[in-house]
Design an enzyme around this catalytic site. Structure first.
Site, short mmCIF file in Angstrom:
data_model
loop_
_atom_site.label_atom_id
_atom_site.label_comp_id
_atom_site.label_asym_id
_atom_site.label_seq_id
_atom_site.Cartn_x
_atom_site.Cartn_y
_atom_site.Cartn_z
N SER A 69 -7.79 -1.28 7.09
CA SER A 69 -8.94 -1.81 6.35
C SER A 69 -10.27 -1.18 6.74
O SER A 69 -11.27 -1.37 6.03
CB SER A 69 -9.02 -3.33 6.52
OG SER A 69 -8.05 -3.96 5.72
N LYS A 77 -11.89 0.83 4.09
CA LYS A 77 -12.64 0.20 3.00
C LYS A 77 -14.13 0.54 3.09
O LYS A 77 -14.80 0.66 2.05
CB LYS A 77 -12.45 -1.32 3.05
CG LYS A 77 -11.02 -1.76 2.77
CD LYS A 77 -10.83 -3.25 3.03
CE LYS A 77 -9.39 -3.68 2.78
NZ LYS A 77 -9.15 -5.09 3.13
N TYR A 113 -4.17 4.27 -2.54
CA TYR A 113 -4.69 3.25 -1.63
C TYR A 113 -3.89 3.19 -0.33
O TYR A 113 -4.45 3.06 0.76
CB TYR A 113 -4.67 1.88 -2.33
CG TYR A 113 -5.23 0.76 -1.49
CD1 TYR A 113 -6.59 0.69 -1.20
CD2 TYR A 113 -4.39 -0.23 -0.97
CE1 TYR A 113 -7.10 -0.33 -0.42
CE2 TYR A 113 -4.90 -1.25 -0.19
CZ TYR A 113 -6.25 -1.30 0.08
OH TYR A 113 -6.76 -2.31 0.86
N TYR A 155 -12.97 -9.77 8.50
CA TYR A 155 -12.18 -10.72 7.72
C TYR A 155 -12.90 -12.07 7.69
O TYR A 155 -14.13 -12.12 7.64
CB TYR A 155 -10.76 -10.83 8.26
CG TYR A 155 -10.02 -9.51 8.29
CD1 TYR A 155 -9.87 -8.75 7.13
CD2 TYR A 155 -9.47 -9.00 9.47
CE1 TYR A 155 -9.19 -7.54 7.14
CE2 TYR A 155 -8.78 -7.79 9.48
CZ TYR A 155 -8.66 -7.06 8.31
OH TYR A 155 -7.99 -5.87 8.33
N VAL A 196 -5.84 -3.83 10.50
CA VAL A 196 -4.67 -4.48 11.11
C VAL A 196 -3.84 -3.54 11.98
O VAL A 196 -2.88 -3.99 12.60
CB VAL A 196 -3.78 -5.16 10.04
CG1 VAL A 196 -4.51 -6.29 9.37
CG2 VAL A 196 -3.27 -4.14 9.03
#
Length: 309
Positions: free
Chosen positions: A65, A68, A193, A245, A263
């Site tokens: 992540s 992102k 992705y 998160y 993660v």
């Protein structure tokens, strides 16, 4: 500032490492289950040299992540703020990062922010490219420029593992397509992705990325603009509000450093106008953040007054 505190920092790493047994490695992506939960590594970069490294800081891990943040920067460069934020919101959420429930109740049905999976899928859709491979190469070019490391690529085993276990992301993507937030072939989007998330680097590389974001998009010589100033500020703001998160609020209070976790156990930190921080500790808490990494950032922030608040 940090360079003269090596012994103190080493003690912090030892202290934080005690917390690795309070979490567990991610197991919903099969390839990530192989990580050693006791690992904790740190790099800090000030633009000239690494002031401090600890642990196995050359060990490779995937962005997950954390990607992102970089995909968002590239999408804004490609499409502009107005188009990006017409399709994805700017608001934090207390929901899990892979939740679909808020999409169903939100009007319009666009994701709340780019740091949750639904929002990241929209951002990845907006990156320009003729194919999944072209999109990936453009993101890799940006990352290689930020790190000065032309060897950075993606881990094929992890990417394949993620693609084969991507049913929830597939559901999110089809929901977004049904509501005309994204268009095109969903499988092409997922191919891109999952490779984006599987981009592989070290703590050294991550700290250099943090430095560029921290210093308003400037490269190591502080003259070359790698990311436009406004884009660097935008992604830094999302790191503060949504980067950890649904623990982002507590993290802002306890640590106060713009950060983004993944993660795999990585954490990207960007202390504005000062430092980039890269951490790798694959033992995760229940919210998906590195247990020891979070503790280490708390110790660093308290000891060296790194909080932006």
């Amino acid at each position: 500032m940090v360079c003269h505190k090596q012994k103190q920092l080493e003690e912090m790493v030892i202290e934080a490492k005690k917390h690795t047994n309070k979490g567990k490695v991610a197991d919903y992506i099969p390839a990530l289950k192989e990580a050693n939960p006791s690992v904790l590594a740190l790099s800090i970069f000030d633009g000239a040299e690494f002031c401090f490294t600890a642990g196995d800081s050359q060990e490779l891990f995937t962005l997950q992540s954390i990607s992102k943040v970089l995909a968002l920067a590239l999408a804004i460069i490609d499409c502009g703020e107005d188009e990006v934020f017409s399709k994805v919101g700017m608001e934090p959420t207390g929901d899990p990062f892979n939740s679909i429930s808020r999409l169903e109740t939100q009007v319009p049905n666009k994701p709340l922010n780019p740091m949750i999976n639904a929002g990241a899928l929209v951002v990845s859709y907006l990156i320009k490219g003729d194919s999944p491979e072209h999109k990936l190469e453009r993101l890799l070019e940006l990352i290689r420029k930020m790190t000065g490391n032309d060897t950075i690529s993606y881990n094929k085993e992890v990417a394949s593992s993620e693609y084969l276990s991507a049913d929830l992301n597939r559901a999110l993507a089809y929901f977004l397509k049904q509501h005309h937030i994204i268009e095109g072939e969903i499988e092409d989007l997922l191919q891109y992705y999952t490779k984006q998330c599987a981009i592989e680097l070290t703590c050294h590389d991550l700290a250099k990325i943090g430095f560029v974001i921290a210093n308003e998009g400037k490269g190591f010589d502080r003259n070359e603009i790698i990311i436009p100033v406004k884009v660097a500020r935008l992604v830094k703001t999302f790191m503060v509000t949504c980067g950890m998160y649904n623990a982002s609020g507590e993290f802002a209070i306890k640590v106060g450093i713009p950060a983004k976790s993944g993660v795999s156990g990585g954490i990207l930190g960007a202390v504005p106008n000062r430092l980039g921080i890269g951490i790798y500790g694959p033992s995760l808490d229940e919210k998906g953040n590195s247990v020891a990494g979070m503790k280490l950032l708390e110790l660093l922030s308290d000891s060296f007054e790194l909080s932006i608040f």
